[in-house]
Design a protein around this motif. Structure first.
Motif, PDB file in Angstrom:
ATOM      1  N   LEU A 116       0.827  -1.203   0.000  1.00  0.00           N
ATOM      2  CA  LEU A 116       0.000   0.000   0.000  1.00  0.00           C
ATOM      3  C   LEU A 116       0.859   1.250   0.000  1.00  0.00           C
ATOM      4  CD1 LEU A 116      -2.885   1.200   0.202  1.00  0.00           C
ATOM      5  CD2 LEU A 116      -2.553   1.204   2.669  1.00  0.00           C
ATOM      6  N   ARG A 117       1.849   1.280   0.881  1.00  0.00           N
ATOM      7  CA  ARG A 117       2.745   2.431   0.940  1.00  0.00           C
ATOM      8  C   ARG A 117       3.494   2.607  -0.375  1.00  0.00           C
ATOM      9  NH1 ARG A 117       8.190   3.115   1.543  1.00  0.00           N
ATOM     10  NH2 ARG A 117       8.848   5.058   2.497  1.00  0.00           N
ATOM     11  N   GLY A 118       4.018   1.518  -0.918  1.00  0.00           N
ATOM     12  CA  GLY A 118       4.772   1.603  -2.158  1.00  0.00           C
ATOM     13  C   GLY A 118       3.923   2.019  -3.345  1.00  0.00           C
ATOM     14  N   LEU A 119       2.734   1.434  -3.465  1.00  0.00           N
ATOM     15  CA  LEU A 119       1.891   1.739  -4.620  1.00  0.00           C
ATOM     16  C   LEU A 119       1.304   3.143  -4.560  1.00  0.00           C
ATOM     17  CD1 LEU A 119       0.111  -1.687  -5.154  1.00  0.00           C
ATOM     18  CD2 LEU A 119       1.968  -0.690  -6.502  1.00  0.00           C
ATOM     19  N   VAL A 120       0.882   3.568  -3.388  1.00  0.00           N
ATOM     20  CA  VAL A 120       0.354   4.935  -3.279  1.00  0.00           C
ATOM     21  C   VAL A 120       1.472   5.953  -3.507  1.00  0.00           C
ATOM     22  CG1 VAL A 120      -0.676   6.604  -1.678  1.00  0.00           C
ATOM     23  CG2 VAL A 120      -1.594   4.297  -1.816  1.00  0.00           C
ATOM     24  N   GLY A 121       2.640   5.706  -2.936  1.00  0.00           N
ATOM     25  CA  GLY A 121       3.774   6.597  -3.167  1.00  0.00           C
ATOM     26  C   GLY A 121       4.188   6.611  -4.628  1.00  0.00           C
ATOM     27  N   PHE A 122       4.194   5.441  -5.269  1.00  0.00           N
ATOM     28  CA  PHE A 122       4.528   5.354  -6.690  1.00  0.00           C
ATOM     29  C   PHE A 122       3.524   6.130  -7.535  1.00  0.00           C
ATOM     30  CE2 PHE A 122       3.579   3.227 -10.706  1.00  0.00           C
ATOM     31  CZ  PHE A 122       4.786   3.367 -11.360  1.00  0.00           C
ATOM     32  N   PHE A 123       2.247   5.981  -7.214  1.00  0.00           N
ATOM     33  CA  PHE A 123       1.226   6.671  -7.999  1.00  0.00           C
ATOM     34  C   PHE A 123       1.393   8.186  -7.919  1.00  0.00           C
ATOM     35  CE2 PHE A 123      -2.923   8.785  -8.219  1.00  0.00           C
ATOM     36  CZ  PHE A 123      -3.243   8.485  -9.536  1.00  0.00           C
ATOM     37  N   PHE A 124       1.593   8.705  -6.714  1.00  0.00           N
ATOM     38  CA  PHE A 124       1.691  10.155  -6.571  1.00  0.00           C
ATOM     39  C   PHE A 124       3.028  10.709  -7.069  1.00  0.00           C
ATOM     40  CE2 PHE A 124      -1.789   9.633  -3.418  1.00  0.00           C
ATOM     41  CZ  PHE A 124      -2.693  10.450  -4.058  1.00  0.00           C
ATOM     42  N   TYR A 126       5.079   9.134  -9.544  1.00  0.00           N
ATOM     43  CA  TYR A 126       5.379   8.850 -10.945  1.00  0.00           C
ATOM     44  C   TYR A 126       4.137   8.557 -11.784  1.00  0.00           C
ATOM     45  CZ  TYR A 126       9.946   8.050  -8.835  1.00  0.00           C
ATOM     46  OH  TYR A 126      11.092   8.195  -8.131  1.00  0.00           O
ATOM     47  N   GLY A 127       3.250   7.734 -11.268  1.00  0.00           N
ATOM     48  CA  GLY A 127       2.153   7.198 -12.063  1.00  0.00           C
ATOM     49  C   GLY A 127       1.211   8.233 -12.633  1.00  0.00           C
ATOM     50  N   LEU A 138       8.347   0.745 -10.983  1.00  0.00           N
ATOM     51  CA  LEU A 138       7.474  -0.121 -10.188  1.00  0.00           C
ATOM     52  C   LEU A 138       8.079  -1.515 -10.050  1.00  0.00           C
ATOM     53  CD1 LEU A 138       4.681  -0.448  -8.792  1.00  0.00           C
ATOM     54  CD2 LEU A 138       3.841  -1.266 -10.994  1.00  0.00           C
ATOM     55  N   LEU A 139       8.571  -2.074 -11.138  1.00  0.00           N
ATOM     56  CA  LEU A 139       9.094  -3.443 -11.120  1.00  0.00           C
ATOM     57  C   LEU A 139      10.473  -3.559 -10.485  1.00  0.00           C
ATOM     58  CD1 LEU A 139       7.984  -4.679 -14.644  1.00  0.00           C
ATOM     59  CD2 LEU A 139       6.975  -5.239 -12.429  1.00  0.00           C
ATOM     60  N   ARG A 140      11.299  -2.537 -10.622  1.00  0.00           N
ATOM     61  CA  ARG A 140      12.684  -2.636 -10.137  1.00  0.00           C
ATOM     62  C   ARG A 140      12.921  -1.981  -8.791  1.00  0.00           C
ATOM     63  NH1 ARG A 140      15.726  -1.419 -15.825  1.00  0.00           N
ATOM     64  NH2 ARG A 140      15.057  -3.329 -16.857  1.00  0.00           N
ATOM     65  N   GLU A 141      12.025  -1.111  -8.374  1.00  0.00           N
ATOM     66  CA  GLU A 141      12.215  -0.406  -7.100  1.00  0.00           C
ATOM     67  C   GLU A 141      11.100  -0.699  -6.099  1.00  0.00           C
ATOM     68  OE1 GLU A 141      14.802   1.591  -6.192  1.00  0.00           O
ATOM     69  OE2 GLU A 141      15.791   1.132  -8.079  1.00  0.00           O
ATOM     70  N   ALA A 146       8.986  -3.666  -1.305  1.00  0.00           N
ATOM     71  CA  ALA A 146       7.813  -4.170  -0.582  1.00  0.00           C
ATOM     72  C   ALA A 146       7.982  -5.637  -0.212  1.00  0.00           C
ATOM     73  CB  ALA A 146       6.556  -3.967  -1.414  1.00  0.00           C
ATOM     74  N   LEU A 147       8.516  -6.443  -1.101  1.00  0.00           N
ATOM     75  CA  LEU A 147       8.718  -7.868  -0.805  1.00  0.00           C
ATOM     76  C   LEU A 147       9.793  -8.078   0.260  1.00  0.00           C
ATOM     77  CD1 LEU A 147       8.482  -9.407  -4.385  1.00  0.00           C
ATOM     78  CD2 LEU A 147       6.798  -9.533  -2.537  1.00  0.00           C
TER      79      LEU A 147
END
Length: 176
Positions: A116-124, A126-127, A138-141, A146-147
Motif C-alpha cells: 500500500l505504501r509503495g503503490l500509493v507513493g509510486f502513484f503520486f 510517478y504514475g 514499479l518493477l525494479r524499485e 515491498a517484498l
C-alpha cells in the motif's frame, strides 16, 4: 498503581527508543542491502507492535514509525505517518477481532502495508504524471522493496510478542 504506571511508561519509552534504533539501521546505506534493495524496517515494526499490543498502541506507534519514515523520504511530510497510522490500527483490530496472531498473518499484514505504501507513493510520485517507462520503477524499485520489507514481518512480530510477554510477566509480579 504507581509501579504499574511507571513500568508501562518504561515499556513504551523503550519501544520508542527501539523504533528510533530501527530507523537508524534502516537509513544506514549499505546495511541490509541485497542487490541494491533495502527494506523499510519500520513498517514490520509497526505491524508487529499492532499485532502484539492492539489497535490503539498500533495506531500510535504506526504514526510514529511513519513520521520517522517521512524524515528519511522525499515524500510529503505526514504521508507515511497517516498511512502507517491506518495500517497499524487496521492490523491491531484485525488481530483482535478476526485473525489469529501468527507469523503468517504478520507476513500478510506487513506485505499489505508495504505494498500500500509503495503503490500509493509510486502513484503520486510517478504514475499520475504520465512519464514514459514508469513501469520499470514499479518493477525494479517499488515491488522489490515491498517484498523485502514483508519478509521481515515475522521477525518483528516475534520480537514484539516476546517484548510484550516480558513486560506482562513484570506486571504480574507487581500485582501479585
Amino acid at each position: 498503581m504507581r509501579n504499574k504506571a511507571a513500568l508501562l511508561t518504561v515499556k513504551y519509552a523503550l519501544m520508542a527508543f527501539f523504533l528510533i534504533l530501527f530507523y537508524a539501521l534502516q537509513t544506514t546505506p549499505p546495511l541490509f542491502s541485497l542487490w541494491g534493495v533495502r527494506p523499510v524496517l519500520l513498517i514490520p515494526a509497526a505491524i508487529g507492535i499492532a499485532m502484539a499490543e492492539g489497535e490503539f498502541a498500533g495506531g500510535i506507534f504506526g504514526a510514529f514509525c511513519g513520521l520517522l519514515c517521512d524524515l528519511g523520504s522525499q515524500s510529503l511530510f505526514g504521508f507515511n505517518g497517516l498511512l502507517l497510522l491506518l495500517c497499524g490500527t487496521a492490523a491491531g483490530l484485525l488481530t483482535i477481532y478476526l485473525v489469529r496472531p501468527s507469523w503468517r498473518s504478520a507476513l500478510l499484514f506487513t506485505a499489505a502495508a508495504a505494498l500500500l505504501r509503495g503503490l500509493v507513493g509510486f502513484f503520486f510520485a510517478y504514475g499520475m504524471w504520465g512519464y514514459e517507462n514508469v513501469h520499470l520503477i514499479l518493477l525494479r524499485e517499488t515491488l522489490p522493496v515491498a517484498l523485502y520489507t514483508a519478509a521481515a514481518g515475522p521477525v518483528f512480530f516475534w520480537l514484539a510478542r516476546w517484548y510484550r510477554r516480558k513486560f506482562d510477566l513484570l506486571l504480574e509480579g507487581i500485582q501479585g
